[in-house]
Design an enzyme around this catalytic site. Structure first.
Site, short mmCIF file in Angstrom:
data_model
loop_
_atom_site.label_atom_id
_atom_site.label_comp_id
_atom_site.label_asym_id
_atom_site.label_seq_id
_atom_site.Cartn_x
_atom_site.Cartn_y
_atom_site.Cartn_z
N ASP A 186 58.39 47.36 48.42
CA ASP A 186 58.93 46.10 49.23
C ASP A 186 59.58 44.59 48.63
O ASP A 186 59.51 45.09 47.53
CB ASP A 186 57.66 45.57 50.47
CG ASP A 186 58.23 45.03 51.76
OD1 ASP A 186 59.75 44.57 51.73
OD2 ASP A 186 57.31 43.66 51.28
N ASP A 228 59.66 40.88 49.57
CA ASP A 228 59.27 39.96 49.18
C ASP A 228 57.95 39.47 49.74
O ASP A 228 57.00 40.77 50.55
CB ASP A 228 60.06 39.05 50.70
CG ASP A 228 59.77 37.78 50.63
OD1 ASP A 228 60.07 37.04 49.55
OD2 ASP A 228 58.93 37.13 51.48
#
Length: 306
Positions: free
Chosen positions: A30, A32
């Site tokens: 991922d 953020d």
């Protein structure tokens, strides 16, 4: 070796960590909350990602963010020091466009979302309408009377839309009243917690349209297995030798569980060690699936072992 155990990386010996790192060939991460927050990289995350690539790991940024195109994600990542290109990015806007293209879709798409979606549609030659503000003018009765559905619309894509409105929900649901119209949601992230407020996530918008349309969407993003299917088809990824890294267990870690990946949670985003401990003690099987194989304070903790 540590499957579903919620093992703290700090409790493992250097030899055990190196053995674990050697057990995967592909890394999905991922963005953020894992490698950056807004426009700032997290400590040593750049070094870890670039070291994975240098060591021959196949690496992908897997993001539910539908507001940017893959080239836009690359521009940001390169500016922050990551040695990645377009083929390293799996985004929900790209997945949605690819999904329709694979179906030989030739009609228009009504988009509740941003230019991240429409530019990916443009890239594969799919026409679209609906982008931008669409607010209630006058009364609801007047808005309904003024709406003339476009007969060429054959799909509705719902992503993050800061201009989401009652009018957009009405139009999306009206198109979806035709069961032949394809319904795509980019992701179902509930919200983005901020220090002083809560920002509604894409899931809030998708669920609003779902409720009104009385039918579920095909969801592109994490934790849905659709991403795994694409990775296996396009990049020959072996699930058993793949690591999913995330900061949110109900999207990132659950994607790993749904696809048979190894999983690593970092505590620089949404979920923390106390969440893992609570879920590990739950009697509910679905809740226990949120427990990662391994967790660490930050991604940079891996650097000494790469």
């Amino acid at each position: 070796m540590y499957k579903n155990s919620g093992t703290n990386l700090a409790s493992l010996s250097p030899a055990e960590i190196k053995d674990w790192v050697g057990s995967f060939d592909t890394v999905l991460t991922d963005c953020d909350g894992v490698i950056w927050v807004d426009n700032n990289t997290l400590p040593q995350a750049t070094d870890v990602i670039n070291k994975f690539i240098e060591n021959g790991k196949q690496l992908f940024f897997v993001t539910n963010n539908s507001t940017k195109t893959r080239p836009e994600f690359v521009t940001k990542a390169v500016k922050l020091g990551f040695n990645v290109g377009v083929d390293n990015i799996i985004s929900t806007a790209w997945l949605a466009a690819r999904y329709l293209k694979a179906k030989n879709f030739t009609k228009k798409v009504y988009v509740v979302g941003s230019t991240g979606i429409t530019r990916e549609l443009d890239a594969v030659g799919i026409r679209h309408i609906g982008i931008g503000p669409d607010v209630l003018q006058g009364t609801l009765a007047e808005a309904v009377h003024a709406f003339t559905p476009d007969p060429e619309v054959g799909a509705v894509i719902v992503g993050f839309d800061e201009h989401f409105s009652f009018v957009k929900m009405m139009k999306a649901a009206s198109y979806l009243n035709n069961q032949e119209v394809i319904f795509i949601g980019t992701n179902t992230d509930e919200r983005f917690p901020m220090p002083d407020c809560v920002i509604p996530g894409t899931g809030s918008i998708v669920n609003a349209v779902t409720t009104c349309a009385e039918r579920p969407p095909t969801v592109m993003g994490k934790p849905n297995k659709h991403i795994c299917d694409i990775l296996q088809q396009e990049y020959k990824v072996d699930p058993e030798r793949t690591l999913m890294i995330g900061d949110r267990c109900n999207t990132d870690i659950l994607l790993g569980k749904n696809c048979g990946f190894k999983t690593l949670l970092v505590e620089t985003g949404i979920h923390k060690a106390e969440d893992i401990e609570k879920w590990a003690q739950s009697e509910d099987e679905e809740t226990r699936r949120l427990v990662p194989d391994v967790y660490a304070g930050k991604l940079g903790d891996l650097l000494p072992y790469l």
